[in-house]
Design a protein around this motif. Structure first.
Motif, short mmCIF file in Angstrom:
data_model
loop_
_atom_site.label_atom_id
_atom_site.label_comp_id
_atom_site.label_asym_id
_atom_site.label_seq_id
_atom_site.Cartn_x
_atom_site.Cartn_y
_atom_site.Cartn_z
N ILE A 49 0.83 -1.21 0.00
CA ILE A 49 0.00 0.00 0.00
C ILE A 49 0.87 1.26 0.00
O ILE A 49 0.46 2.31 -0.51
CB ILE A 49 -0.99 0.01 1.19
N ARG A 50 2.08 1.16 0.54
CA ARG A 50 2.98 2.32 0.56
C ARG A 50 3.46 2.65 -0.84
O ARG A 50 3.89 3.75 -1.12
CB ARG A 50 4.19 2.04 1.45
N ASN A 51 3.43 1.64 -1.68
CA ASN A 51 3.89 1.86 -3.04
C ASN A 51 2.86 1.23 -3.98
O ASN A 51 3.10 0.19 -4.58
CB ASN A 51 5.26 1.22 -3.21
N ASN A 52 1.72 1.91 -4.06
CA ASN A 52 0.61 1.29 -4.82
C ASN A 52 0.53 1.78 -6.27
O ASN A 52 -0.52 1.77 -6.88
CB ASN A 52 -0.71 1.45 -4.07
N VAL A 53 1.64 2.22 -6.79
CA VAL A 53 1.88 2.45 -8.22
C VAL A 53 1.19 3.67 -8.82
O VAL A 53 1.79 4.44 -9.54
CB VAL A 53 1.54 1.17 -9.06
N VAL A 54 -0.11 3.81 -8.53
CA VAL A 54 -0.85 4.94 -9.13
C VAL A 54 -1.79 5.57 -8.11
O VAL A 54 -2.18 4.95 -7.13
CB VAL A 54 -1.74 4.49 -10.32
N HIS A 55 -2.13 6.81 -8.38
CA HIS A 55 -3.24 7.47 -7.69
C HIS A 55 -4.31 7.73 -8.74
O HIS A 55 -3.99 8.09 -9.87
CB HIS A 55 -2.78 8.80 -7.07
N ALA A 56 -5.57 7.55 -8.38
CA ALA A 56 -6.67 7.89 -9.29
C ALA A 56 -7.75 8.62 -8.50
O ALA A 56 -8.08 8.22 -7.37
CB ALA A 56 -7.25 6.63 -9.93
N SER A 57 -8.30 9.69 -9.07
CA SER A 57 -9.34 10.47 -8.38
C SER A 57 -10.49 9.55 -7.95
O SER A 57 -10.89 8.66 -8.70
CB SER A 57 -9.91 11.55 -9.30
N GLY A 58 -11.04 9.83 -6.75
CA GLY A 58 -12.07 8.96 -6.19
C GLY A 58 -13.50 9.31 -6.60
O GLY A 58 -14.36 8.44 -6.68
N THR A 59 -13.75 10.60 -6.83
CA THR A 59 -15.11 11.04 -7.17
C THR A 59 -15.02 12.11 -8.27
O THR A 59 -13.93 12.64 -8.53
CB THR A 59 -15.81 11.71 -5.95
N ILE A 60 -16.17 12.44 -8.84
CA ILE A 60 -16.21 13.46 -9.90
C ILE A 60 -15.72 14.80 -9.36
O ILE A 60 -14.95 15.51 -10.02
CB ILE A 60 -17.64 13.58 -10.48
N GLU A 61 -16.14 15.14 -8.15
CA GLU A 61 -15.74 16.42 -7.54
C GLU A 61 -14.23 16.43 -7.31
O GLU A 61 -13.56 17.42 -7.59
CB GLU A 61 -16.45 16.64 -6.19
N GLU A 62 -13.73 15.33 -6.77
CA GLU A 62 -12.29 15.21 -6.52
C GLU A 62 -11.52 15.34 -7.84
O GLU A 62 -10.49 16.00 -7.90
CB GLU A 62 -12.04 13.81 -5.94
N ALA A 63 -12.05 14.71 -8.89
CA ALA A 63 -11.38 14.74 -10.19
C ALA A 63 -11.27 16.18 -10.71
O ALA A 63 -10.21 16.59 -11.20
CB ALA A 63 -12.13 13.86 -11.19
N LEU A 64 -12.36 16.94 -10.58
CA LEU A 64 -12.34 18.33 -11.05
C LEU A 64 -11.27 19.13 -10.32
O LEU A 64 -10.48 19.85 -10.93
CB LEU A 64 -13.72 18.98 -10.82
N ASP A 65 -11.23 18.96 -9.00
CA ASP A 65 -10.24 19.63 -8.15
C ASP A 65 -8.82 19.23 -8.52
O ASP A 65 -7.93 20.07 -8.66
CB ASP A 65 -10.45 19.15 -6.71
#
Ligand code: CMP
Length: 152
Positions: free
Chosen positions: A111-127
């Motif tokens: 989990i410390r090195n989980n390769v990628v981050h991806a936005s969790g919600t539409i609002e988060e993605a916009l931000d």
């Protein structure tokens, strides 16, 4: 069904393991449209903002250090229900729980090195997209074989 955009970060752990191409290929092979792509060095300030909700977690210092170890690659992706679909492709946050065939399921055990981050919600993605890309660093274009892409 809404056409949305979302953010993926290829984290330093993946950059060090030379997985940038592999990860981009996962999205391309699936037929997901890339509308922005850049390499950048995350600063302490940017991390404090991006992971503000985790600031009190015991692993925050570690997370910060690992996110600054090398530049990251930021990817903006577009399509119908793309936030959810990209999260499905990246797999569970904890790679030990991520299904085989997902990016985290195939490329990580930590989990410390989980390769990628991806936005969790539409609002988060916009931000998050605003945090990493200016408007003119994201593009609107049509792919050639439109019939193959329900996203067009
Ligand atoms: P990410 O999807 O970028 O969102 C927050 C990050 O914090 C997460 O991926 C992990 O890299 C990290 N993280 C979450 N939980 C833990 C944990 N228990 N120990 C270490 N890192 C963690």
């Amino acid at each position: 069904m809404n056409r949305e955009r979302t953010l993926v970060l290829v984290k330093p752990g993946a950059v060090q393991r030379e997985l940038i191409g592999e990860i981009i290929t996962r999205f391309e092979r699936k037929g997901i449209k890339i509308v922005g792509l850049k390499m950048l060095q995350m600063t302490e300030e940017l991390i404090n903002e991006h992971y503000a909700h985790l600031r009190d977690q015991p692993f925050f210092t570690d997370l910060k250090r690992s996110m600054m170890a090398t530049p990251v690659v930021a990817i903006a992706l577009e399509g119908y229900d793309i936030v959810k679909r990209v999260r499905t492709l990246t797999g569970a946050t904890n790679p030990r729980e991520a299904a085989p065939g997902t990016i985290r399921g195939d490329y990580s055990v930590s989990i410390r090195n989980n390769v990628v981050h991806a936005s969790g919600t539409i609002e988060e993605a916009l931000d998050e997209l605003q945090r990493f890309f200016t408007e003119d660093e994201m593009f609107t274009y049509r792919r050639l074989n439109v019939m193959d892409y329900a996203d067009e």
